[in-house]
Enzyme design. Structure first.
Site, PDB file in Angstrom:
ATOM      1  N   HIS A 168       0.753  -1.193  -0.014  1.00 35.79           N
ATOM      2  CA  HIS A 168      -0.051   0.031   0.127  1.00 35.79           C
ATOM      3  C   HIS A 168       0.858   1.472   0.000  1.00 35.79           C
ATOM      4  O   HIS A 168       0.255   2.275  -0.083  1.00 35.79           O
ATOM      5  CB  HIS A 168      -1.029   0.111   1.384  1.00 35.79           C
ATOM      6  CG  HIS A 168      -0.461   0.175   2.546  1.00 35.79           C
ATOM      7  ND1 HIS A 168      -0.203  -0.828   3.310  1.00 35.79           N
ATOM      8  CD2 HIS A 168       0.183   1.400   3.139  1.00 35.79           C
ATOM      9  CE1 HIS A 168       0.378  -0.421   4.405  1.00 35.79           C
ATOM     10  NE2 HIS A 168       0.497   1.058   4.385  1.00 35.79           N
ATOM     11  N   ASP A 218       0.112  -7.544   1.222  1.00 36.69           N
ATOM     12  CA  ASP A 218       0.305  -6.292   1.274  1.00 36.69           C
ATOM     13  C   ASP A 218       1.989  -6.270   1.500  1.00 36.69           C
ATOM     14  O   ASP A 218       2.582  -5.380   2.494  1.00 36.69           O
ATOM     15  CB  ASP A 218      -0.176  -5.538   2.724  1.00 36.69           C
ATOM     16  CG  ASP A 218       0.016  -3.972   2.583  1.00 36.69           C
ATOM     17  OD1 ASP A 218       0.007  -3.451   1.825  1.00 36.69           O
ATOM     18  OD2 ASP A 218      -0.291  -3.489   3.750  1.00 36.69           O
ATOM     19  N   GLY A 241       3.686   7.179   7.960  1.00 40.74           N
ATOM     20  CA  GLY A 241       4.831   7.269   7.432  1.00 40.74           C
ATOM     21  C   GLY A 241       5.675   6.076   7.783  1.00 40.74           C
ATOM     22  O   GLY A 241       6.664   5.973   7.286  1.00 40.74           O
ATOM     23  N   SER A 281       4.632   2.859   7.756  1.00 41.96           N
ATOM     24  CA  SER A 281       4.214   1.555   6.991  1.00 41.96           C
ATOM     25  C   SER A 281       5.578   1.191   5.976  1.00 41.96           C
ATOM     26  O   SER A 281       6.299   1.996   5.329  1.00 41.96           O
ATOM     27  CB  SER A 281       3.166   1.993   5.975  1.00 41.96           C
ATOM     28  OG  SER A 281       2.043   1.655   6.613  1.00 41.96           O
ATOM     29  N   GLY A 299     -10.336 -25.434  -3.632  1.00 40.94           N
ATOM     30  CA  GLY A 299     -11.487 -25.506  -3.878  1.00 40.94           C
ATOM     31  C   GLY A 299     -12.631 -26.007  -2.881  1.00 40.94           C
ATOM     32  O   GLY A 299     -13.371 -26.944  -2.980  1.00 40.94           O
ATOM     33  N   GLN A 352     -14.814 -24.658   1.041  1.00 43.75           N
ATOM     34  CA  GLN A 352     -15.208 -23.785   2.115  1.00 43.75           C
ATOM     35  C   GLN A 352     -14.867 -24.550   3.302  1.00 43.75           C
ATOM     36  O   GLN A 352     -15.217 -25.722   3.481  1.00 43.75           O
ATOM     37  CB  GLN A 352     -16.818 -23.681   1.887  1.00 43.75           C
ATOM     38  CG  GLN A 352     -16.823 -22.535   0.801  1.00 43.75           C
ATOM     39  CD  GLN A 352     -18.576 -21.919   0.683  1.00 43.75           C
ATOM     40  OE1 GLN A 352     -19.202 -22.285   1.576  1.00 43.75           O
ATOM     41  NE2 GLN A 352     -18.700 -21.159  -0.109  1.00 43.75           N
TER      42      GLN A 352
END
EC number: 3.4.21.107
Length: 514
Positions: free
Chosen positions: A141, A171, A243, A245, A301, A303
């Site tokens: 980000h 991230d 700042g 991150s 595949g 759940q």
């Protein structure tokens, strides 16, 4: 540049970014572009095991701080905050999530959103050098949406950076700069050994004032902020702000054991609740990103849901653990391997699976096309099967629960007094009301007694019971008989497989609570 110049340059950004919680700091591109203040590097080595009560962190900082950099992402000006109806101007996806998850209090990620002065703007974050050739790690980000990226070293040197690879799900991003000499680096540490109470240091460039070090402890492990499929954050109380991150979280030996990523803040500043990506998770992703391109995640595949004590009792497991398969996607690698609804996956690729998160991470770490062994608990027996892992495309999402609160207008059905359920058979009218297909079978929940066990377990009117204790049922009578048989067998709970909207879920209902 002097510290006072830095403060003048970034004061507006710091104030305007105070309500955000992604930690880059943003300033106008048109403002003074001089470099950050210079801090001389030193050749001192860290003192192993040093702690604040017995000495100084200075030896640790002396070797780690030179490897921490400021990252400036230059991008086109974004709409002003509120132009798109959101408080953050729609520029920072992670912060939007935190606003949604925590409400107006927000959960900032230590990057300040670009402000909209002039045709271009700058967003400031932090990073750290992991290879002397100029390889740098930061948060995705921090550089998301950047048209160009600049890195400022600890000695004030400014270098253009190339984006090597990035991964939004974790991230994380990897950058590369070219320097005329080998650059100082930091080493990866082992985050798996961290314990609550361990001392840590957070390093970065809060509000653009220059590289800053803060100290604290590990407050908690394994925090799931629901920001992505692989959440396993380290929570710390070392102050981190806008700042920070992408900056490193280091242990008292100077090893990177996390990447500072997010903070919780009701007032825009640090309140001692910060979050870092564990180094063990980050290091694997970074190694792949260093090779360039996107990361391909494995796909099974299924759940899945946790195995609670009630579920474990219902299926004969001696302790809770593993990932309970509530639905298998048709045509998926799991379906082809023979994994069935009701299976509990207890191991994958030689790794023990303690909960659904373990399975998600284990599958994601496997390259598509690999063949892996899956350990399964099925109907009271342990077994192994082999599965060919597929490729996880972006459009393969977990099915939603849906259909919450729907209630069919059904004829009076059969009662299950011990659980507090009123069941009825499927009729054409009920199928229409619940948007069910003609081949759907099961027992419809007509009524739920709010004082009984089924209500406490989350059963809702409109749910369709399609299985009892891993045995399919097609009618209300079959469901009642199966539940009664489970009660007579001496089990403490019964396991119901529920169709609810587009998803199937297992719900364990204890008899004692009925």
């Amino acid at each position: 540049m002097s510290p006072s110049s830095i403060l003048r340059r970034h004061r507006v950004a710091a104030l305007l970014g105070a309500a955000l919680i992604i930690s880059p700091v943003v300033v106008s591109f048109a403002q003074n572009s001089a470099g950050l203040s210079t801090v001389a590097a030193t050749t001192q080595t860290p003192v192993a095991g040093i702690t604040a009560p017995n000495g100084s962190f200075a030896p640790v900082i002396a070797v780690t701080k030179p490897a921490v950099v400021t990252i400036t992402s230059i991008m086109k000006a974004q709409p002003q905050a509120g132009d798109d109806g959101s408080p953050l101007g729609g520029n920072v996806p992670f912060d939007q999530f935190f606003q949604q998850f925590f409400g107006d209090q927000g959960m900032p990620m230590p990057r300040t959103p670009p402000q909209q002065q002039g045709p271009r703007s700058e967003a400031l974050g932090s990073g750290f050098i992991v290879n002397s050739d100029g390889t740098i790690v930061t948060n995705n980000h921090v550089i998301d949406g950047a048209s160009s990226i600049k890195v400022t070293l600890d000695d004030g040197t400014e270098l253009p950076a190339k984006l090597v690879g990035h991964d939004a799900k974790n991230d994380l991003a990897v950058l590369k700069v070219k320097a005329d000499k080998p650059l100082p680096t930091v080493k990866w540490g082992d985050s798996s050994k961290l314990m609550t109470g361990d001392q840590v240091l957070a390093i970065g460039n809060p509000f653009g004032i220059g590289t800053t070090v803060t100290a604290g402890i590990v407050s908690a492990r394994g925090r799931d902020l629901h920001s992505g499929p692989f959440d396993d954050f380290i929570q710390i109380d070392a102050p981190i702000n806008h700042g920070n991150s992408g900056g490193p979280l280091v242990d008292v030996n100077g090893n990177v054991i996390g990447i500072n990523t997010a903070i919780y803040s009701p007032n825009g500043g640090s309140v001692g609740v910060g979050f870092a990506i564990p180094s063990d998770q980050a290091q694997k992703v970074v190694a792949k990103l260093m090779k360039g391109g996107d990361i391909e995640y494995g796909y099974l595949g299924v759940q899945i849901q946790p195995v609670t004590p009630d579920v474990a009792s219902a299926i004969g497991l001696d302790h809770p653990g593993g990932a309970l398969v509530s639905q298998v996607t048709e045509g998926s690698p799991a379906a082809k391997a023979g994994i069935e609804t009701g299976d509990v996956i207890t191991g994958f690729g030689g790794q023990e699976i303690k909960d659904p998160k373990d399975l998600s991470r284990a599958v994601a770490d496997v390259s598509p096309g690999a063949k892996e062994t899956v350990n399964i608990w099925r109907k009271g027996k342990a077994m192994q099967i082999s599965a060919d892992v597929g490729r996880n495309a972006e459009d393969q999402k977990t099915a939603s629960n849906g259909n919450e609160g729907r209630s069919p207008s059904a004829e009076q059905g059969l009662r299950v007094p011990t659980l507090g359920l009123g069941l009825t058979d499927l009729t054409p009218d009920i199928r229409d009301q619940l948007n069910l297909s003609e081949n759907q079978r099961g027992a419809v929940v007509e009524r739920v007694n709010p004082d009984k066990a089924a209500s406490a377990a989350g059963i809702q009117p409109g749910d369709v019971i399609v299985g009892v204790d891993q045995t399919p049922v097609k009618t209300a009578k079959q469901a009642n008989q199966a539940i009664a048989e489970a009660g007579r067998s001496g089990k403490k709970s019964v396991l119901l497989l529920i169709d609810r909207g587009d998803a199937q879920i297992f719900v364990a209902v204890p008899f004692a609570a009925g």
